[in-house]
Design a protein around this motif. Structure first.
Motif, short mmCIF file in Angstrom:
data_model
loop_
_atom_site.label_atom_id
_atom_site.label_comp_id
_atom_site.label_asym_id
_atom_site.label_seq_id
_atom_site.Cartn_x
_atom_site.Cartn_y
_atom_site.Cartn_z
N UNK A 66 0.82 -1.22 0.00
CA UNK A 66 0.00 0.00 0.00
C UNK A 66 0.86 1.27 0.00
N UNK A 67 0.33 2.28 -0.68
CA UNK A 67 1.04 3.56 -0.72
C UNK A 67 0.48 4.54 0.29
N UNK A 68 -0.80 4.40 0.57
CA UNK A 68 -1.45 5.33 1.50
C UNK A 68 -1.03 5.02 2.93
N UNK A 69 -0.94 6.07 3.76
CA UNK A 69 -0.74 5.82 5.19
C UNK A 69 -2.12 5.78 5.84
N UNK A 70 -2.18 5.18 7.01
CA UNK A 70 -3.48 5.06 7.69
C UNK A 70 -4.14 6.43 7.85
N UNK A 71 -3.34 7.44 8.20
CA UNK A 71 -3.89 8.79 8.40
C UNK A 71 -4.58 9.34 7.16
N UNK A 72 -4.11 8.91 5.97
CA UNK A 72 -4.72 9.41 4.72
C UNK A 72 -6.19 9.00 4.62
N UNK A 90 -14.15 -3.70 -7.83
CA UNK A 90 -12.76 -3.97 -8.20
C UNK A 90 -11.84 -3.70 -7.01
N UNK A 91 -12.10 -2.61 -6.30
CA UNK A 91 -11.25 -2.28 -5.13
C UNK A 91 -11.45 -3.32 -4.03
N UNK A 92 -12.68 -3.79 -3.87
CA UNK A 92 -12.93 -4.85 -2.87
C UNK A 92 -12.14 -6.10 -3.23
N UNK A 93 -12.16 -6.43 -4.52
CA UNK A 93 -11.46 -7.65 -4.95
C UNK A 93 -9.95 -7.52 -4.84
N UNK A 94 -9.46 -6.29 -5.00
CA UNK A 94 -8.00 -6.07 -4.91
C UNK A 94 -7.54 -6.05 -3.45
N UNK A 95 -8.47 -5.84 -2.53
CA UNK A 95 -8.09 -5.70 -1.12
C UNK A 95 -7.88 -7.08 -0.49
N UNK A 96 -6.95 -7.14 0.45
CA UNK A 96 -6.73 -8.36 1.22
C UNK A 96 -7.32 -8.12 2.61
N UNK A 97 -8.49 -8.71 2.86
CA UNK A 97 -9.19 -8.40 4.12
C UNK A 97 -8.37 -8.73 5.35
N UNK A 98 -7.45 -9.70 5.22
CA UNK A 98 -6.62 -10.09 6.37
C UNK A 98 -5.75 -8.95 6.88
N UNK A 99 -5.50 -7.96 6.01
CA UNK A 99 -4.68 -6.83 6.44
C UNK A 99 -5.40 -5.90 7.42
N UNK A 100 -6.70 -6.15 7.61
CA UNK A 100 -7.46 -5.32 8.56
C UNK A 100 -6.82 -5.37 9.95
N UNK A 101 -6.24 -6.52 10.27
CA UNK A 101 -5.64 -6.68 11.60
C UNK A 101 -4.60 -5.59 11.87
N UNK A 103 -4.20 -2.73 10.25
CA UNK A 103 -4.80 -1.39 10.18
C UNK A 103 -5.50 -1.07 11.51
N UNK A 104 -6.23 -2.04 12.02
CA UNK A 104 -6.93 -1.85 13.30
C UNK A 104 -5.91 -1.58 14.42
N UNK A 105 -4.80 -2.31 14.40
CA UNK A 105 -3.78 -2.10 15.44
C UNK A 105 -3.23 -0.68 15.37
#
Ligand code: ADP
Ligand code: MG
Length: 238
Positions: A66-72, A90-101, A103-105
């Protein structure tokens, strides 16, 4: 951080997004609150917060490299920090939901209370991740037997991951509904009292049309009072 709550239900349309924002605004009077649209497949929190055109969303935080920071992806709205999610398939399909962990942290490190607007149903690992990541779950139900049955499954699933029920929130309660019966059902099935019974309300629909959370659009509506009561009953752990 003080606590992370998932706002979840068995089916869609029970009022999770409405409830997430209402609880968030009520809690924002005492805490730094961050709300996240963790319903990455059927995101709609953006439409309730005037963020329809948000440039960077949760989807951008879930892509590999990812290029964006969480603050963005954090927007100041209605006294809260809001992380919307986009609506593109398309964005949903490109996303890896496992990365939520992760981001939440990251988000948790910078806030008091985190509210995760969660997907309906327990069909996939990604759909349950917000419930797994949260400390406690708020189960949003309608006061009907099928909805109670769905809610019990959410509770059972959450418990299997160590996420206790913070309370049940009965939403869209009609005037002819027996509130005592609802309270009795809540204690029988969920081992505690209902956080609140939120009435079926024109103000909720009007707020959605205006692209605002209920507590901003109609702060004196009885439904808004019910959500404030629910937030007070949540008893956030200090
Ligand atoms: P979910 O996130 O669970 O799918 P939403 O919060 O988006 O549910 O609510 C679904 C629809 O029901 C929305 O159009 C919303 O305005 C409406 N709604 C939710 N709660 C109420 C209520 N108490 N009274 C009237 N309409 C409601
Ligand atoms: Mg929703």
């Amino acid at each position: 951080m003080v606590e992370a709550f998932a706002v979840a239900s068995g089916k869609g349309g029970t009022g999770k997004t409405t409830s997430t924002l209402a609880l968030g605004m009520a809690l924002a009077e005492r805490y730094d609150v961050t709300v996240v649209d963790a319903d990455t497949g059927m995101a709609n929190l953006l439409f309730h917060t005037g963020l329809d055109d948000a440039d960077v969303t949760l989807h951008d935080l879930l892509v590999e490299g990812r290029e964006a920071s969480v603050d963005d992806a954090v927007y100041d709205r209605f006294g809260m920090s809001v992380v919307p999610c986009g609506t593109s398939l398309a964005a949903f399909e490109a996303a890896d939901p496992g990365r939520l962990r992760e981001v939440v942290a990251e988000l948790a490190a910078g806030t008091d209370v985190l509210l995760l607007d969660s997907p309906a149903a327990l069909g996939s690992k990604s759909a349950v991740l917000p419930v797994v990541l949260a400390d406690r779950v708020v189960v949003v139900l309608q006061p009907t037997v099928p909805s109670l049955s769905d809610g019990l499954k959410v509770q059972e699933y959450a418990r299997s991951y160590g996420t206790e029920t913070a309370g049940v929130l009965f939403n869209r309660v009609r005037p002819d509904e027996d509130v005592e019966r609802i309270a009795e059902q809540a204690s029988r099935y969920f081992g505690g009292s209902a956080l609140a019974s939120v009435p079926e309300s024109d103000a909720v629909r009007a707020a959605r049309r205006a692209g605002e959370p209920l507590l901003a659009h109609a702060p004196t509506a009885p439904a808004a009072d019910a959500f404030r009561e629910a937030a007070a009953t949540l008893d956030v752990r200090e």
